[in-house]
Scaffold this active site. Structure first.
Site, short mmCIF file in Angstrom:
data_model
loop_
_atom_site.label_atom_id
_atom_site.label_comp_id
_atom_site.label_asym_id
_atom_site.label_seq_id
_atom_site.Cartn_x
_atom_site.Cartn_y
_atom_site.Cartn_z
N SER A 53 -8.42 0.45 0.63
CA SER A 53 -9.40 0.42 1.70
C SER A 53 -9.82 1.83 2.11
O SER A 53 -10.38 2.58 1.32
CB SER A 53 -8.86 -0.37 2.90
N ARG B 100 0.85 -1.20 0.00
CA ARG B 100 0.00 0.00 0.00
C ARG B 100 0.88 1.24 0.00
O ARG B 100 1.84 1.33 0.76
CB ARG B 100 -0.93 0.01 1.21
N GLU C 61 -11.08 -7.24 14.71
CA GLU C 61 -10.03 -6.32 15.12
C GLU C 61 -10.70 -5.01 15.51
O GLU C 61 -11.75 -4.64 14.96
CB GLU C 61 -9.00 -6.11 14.00
N ASP D 293 -13.93 0.15 0.46
CA ASP D 293 -13.88 -1.19 -0.13
C ASP D 293 -14.78 -2.17 0.62
O ASP D 293 -14.74 -3.38 0.37
CB ASP D 293 -12.45 -1.72 -0.21
#
Length: 616
Positions: free
Chosen positions: A171, A69, A429, A330
């Site tokens: 994302s 990324r 998470e 996303d």
């Protein structure tokens, strides 16, 4: 690769004086067929921007907690046509070794809606170039014909029996970024040792192969298959495995608002609601359609809370909706808010996990009356997330584990547990990433949105709100209070200095003994492998040498972690405190946590001294 000695003749510029950099410039201009990014490097050479060229061309991306990324733009350190081609060539080389049947199994490729006009770069274009690399090597490619949520790629890998999958996405990162996420045959993101081996193969795959730039192959090759309709149909059908009260959902009086944050989520969340028997949620019109500029939000991350949910909350008030759902661009993360006592309660990731974890366990127990079945059930959370699942397990007797931060570690552990007959029914998470059920070993905002809506509708029939049920959970299992935030640091040298100071606080190899007058009982450093709470002083969790992560456990019960982000220039900090049922009221826990958190930031990070940028 060619001789870079004729760089001056080729470019009509003087060289930089750095032979290594000159070679990288020569390679870039020789290999890059995108006129936008090639022109960026040529302009930097002409202008003599040596340091900028060194930043862009002097290093390569590495796999973090979410794959590759970086910002879009020219250079080996950025996301662009050439680095995606190189990455896919490396992935192919490793897959060809790992899978003797690679040609018949193929790879899945998906993409989101990001793009950058200045670089001539879009997720769709990058996906087609990745497909061209594989098709040119005779590999079957399942390339989606339209944008999809990130979890649809690992879902398709499992469903189609593919060897691996690639998702082009960044994302919830800023609009300038894009990324390259790789999934293995299990549907989990690649982790060690695969990530290191793929990276090694990428480094050996500099020059593009013949045909790698032919993105038209994605349309003309008979080896390309479009899995979109099949996967969307199968996904909708499999949602039934986590839909427990479909006959009641159609009757609910609740209204839901959904924002897709200018990303891919709108139509997919609508379909998931229909699969659950609900009327579709009310979309936020300004944010419904994809837009890579993310024009209505300061950052495209619903985790930021009320400030970025403003349009959703105001629409809900006008429409009489009491629950707001937001997926990130996303659609692999889910944020939620509820109107409670005429005020909006924006749930944290840990609070949503308490609700979703309770709901998945509640319904699992309804379907499994045999107590011995519990031994096969597991839930997972990352090490910086709430300990609420452990509280559930103490009462109900199922298995809970912690992993390193990042869903790639959760996915890897799910695969290991599956192989020994265990079923993971929930994982999360704290950064609003949830996996409900076993459809896909990845966080999934689409399915989580439908599951949360069903829970809200069920509770409403019991005259309960989500917030009231959260209070019930804390009453039954003990209060769990947490804080998660971050601070920006764009200078790697400063980050290194901050963590080096913590590791030598009272001299070499000595960590802080207190913070803000609060005594520290134990220290765990996952970068070095040290854990003072273990008899052998060694960490139970794997060591992560390429990032920093130190956890402090205080005598008061507070657990605090400092870690570097795997996707952004941030130092993240997490603090939490838990109480046994009936042991303490939330307000006193919050007060204790607030004191320690403030001291942690000021004393250990020293924001003013280190010129760190605080979260706005």
């Amino acid at each position: 690769m060619g001789d870079c000695g004729d760089l001056n003749a080729n470019l009509n510029f003087r060289t930089t004086g750095d032979p290594r950099l000159d070679k990288a410039i020569y390679q870039w201009i020789s290999w890059d067929k995108n006129p936008h990014t090639r022109g960026q490097v040529e302009a930097l050479v002409q202008e003599g921007c040596v340091e900028e060229l060194r930043c862009r061309l002097g290093s390569r991306m590495s796999f973090g907690t979410a794959g590759l990324r970086a910002p879009m733009g020219a250079g080996f350190a950025l996301i662009n046509d050439l680095t995606i081609i190189q990455s896919t060539q490396g992935l192919y080389k490793y897959c060809a070794i790992a899978f003797p049947d690679l040609h018949s199994r193929g790879l899945v490729i998906g993409y989101d809606t990001r793009g950058q006009e200045a670089s001539g770069c879009s997720s769709e274009r990058l996906a087609r170039l990745a497909a061209a690399v594989l098709l040119g090597r005779g590999i079957r490619v399942y390339l989606f014909s339209t944008y999809v949520p990130t979890p649809f790629v690992p879902y398709a890998v499992k469903k189609l029996g593919a060897a691996a999958g690639v998702m082009i996405t960044a994302s919830h990162n800023p609009k300038e970024d894009n990324g390259y996420k790789v999934y293995w045959e299990s549907g989990a993101q690649i982790a060690s040792p695969h990530d290191k081996e793929v990276l090694r193969c990428i480094e050996e795959s500099g020059e593009p192969w013949g045909g790698s730039w032919d993105h038209g192959l994605a349309e003309s090759s008979p080896l390309r298959t479009d899995p979109t309709l099949h996967i969307c149909t199968c996904y909708a059908e499999e949602l039934q495995s986590i839909c427990f009260h479909r006959e009641l959902n159609a009757e609910t009086r609740l209204k839901f608002v959904h924002s897709s944050f200018h990303g891919v989520g709108h139509s997919f969340v609508q379909q998931a609601f229909r699969a659950f028997g609900f009327a579709p949620p009310i979309p936020v019109p300004e944010q419904k359609d994809p837009d890579p500029e993310f024009p209505t939000v300061s950052c495209p991350n619903p985790e930021e809370g009320e400030s970025v949910l403003e349009l959703s909350l105001r629409l809900a008030e006008r429409e009489g909706a009491t629950v707001v759902l937001a997926t990130d661009p996303d659609a692999d993360r889910l944020a939620a808010a509820e109107l409670s006592n005429n005020r909006w309660k924006v749930f944290t990731g840990n609070e949503l996990a308490a609700l979703l974890g309770w709901w998945m366990l509640f319904n699992w127990k309804q379907l499994h009356s045999n107590p011995t079945d519990t031994a096969q059930v597991c839930m997972l959370a990352t090490a910086v997330s709430s300990k609420i699942l452990q509280a559930f397990a103490r009462v109900h007797g199922f298995h809970v584990e912690e992993t390193l931060p990042g869903f790639k570690w959760i996915g890897k552990r799910i695969d290991e547990l599956r192989k020994v007959g265990k079923e993971v029914i929930f994982a999360f998470e704290e950064s609003i990433g949830f996996m409900c059920g076993s459809m896909v070993p990845e966080k999934d905002g689409v399915s989580a949105a439908a599951v949360l809506a069903e829970m809200a509708a069920y509770l409403d029939r019991q005259n309960l709100t989500l917030n009231q049920q959260l209070a019930n959970i804390y009453h039954m299992y003990g209060s769990h209070v947490s804080t998660t935030s971050y601070i920006f640091c764009h200078d790697p040298a400063v980050v290194k200095r901050i963590f080096s100071r913590l590791r030598c606080f009272h001299g070499e190899n000595s960590y802080p003994r207190s913070c803000g007058g609060h005594c520290i009982a134990h220290v765990r450093d996952l970068t070095t492998g040290y854990d003072s709470s273990q008899p052998d002083k060694k960490c139970v969790l794997p060591i992560i040498k390429n990032s920093h992560m130190i956890t402090f456990t205080f005598h008061s019960g507070v657990v605090a972690t400092l870690r570097t982000s795997g996707t952004e220039p941030k130092i993240k900090y997490y603090t939490q405190i838990c109480a046994l049922p009936g042991e303490s009221v939330i307000s006193s826990l919050e007060m204790e946590l607030h004191k320690v958190t403030d001291a942690l930031v000021e004393e250990f990070l020293e924001p003013d001294k280190n010129k760190l940028i605080r979260r706005s």
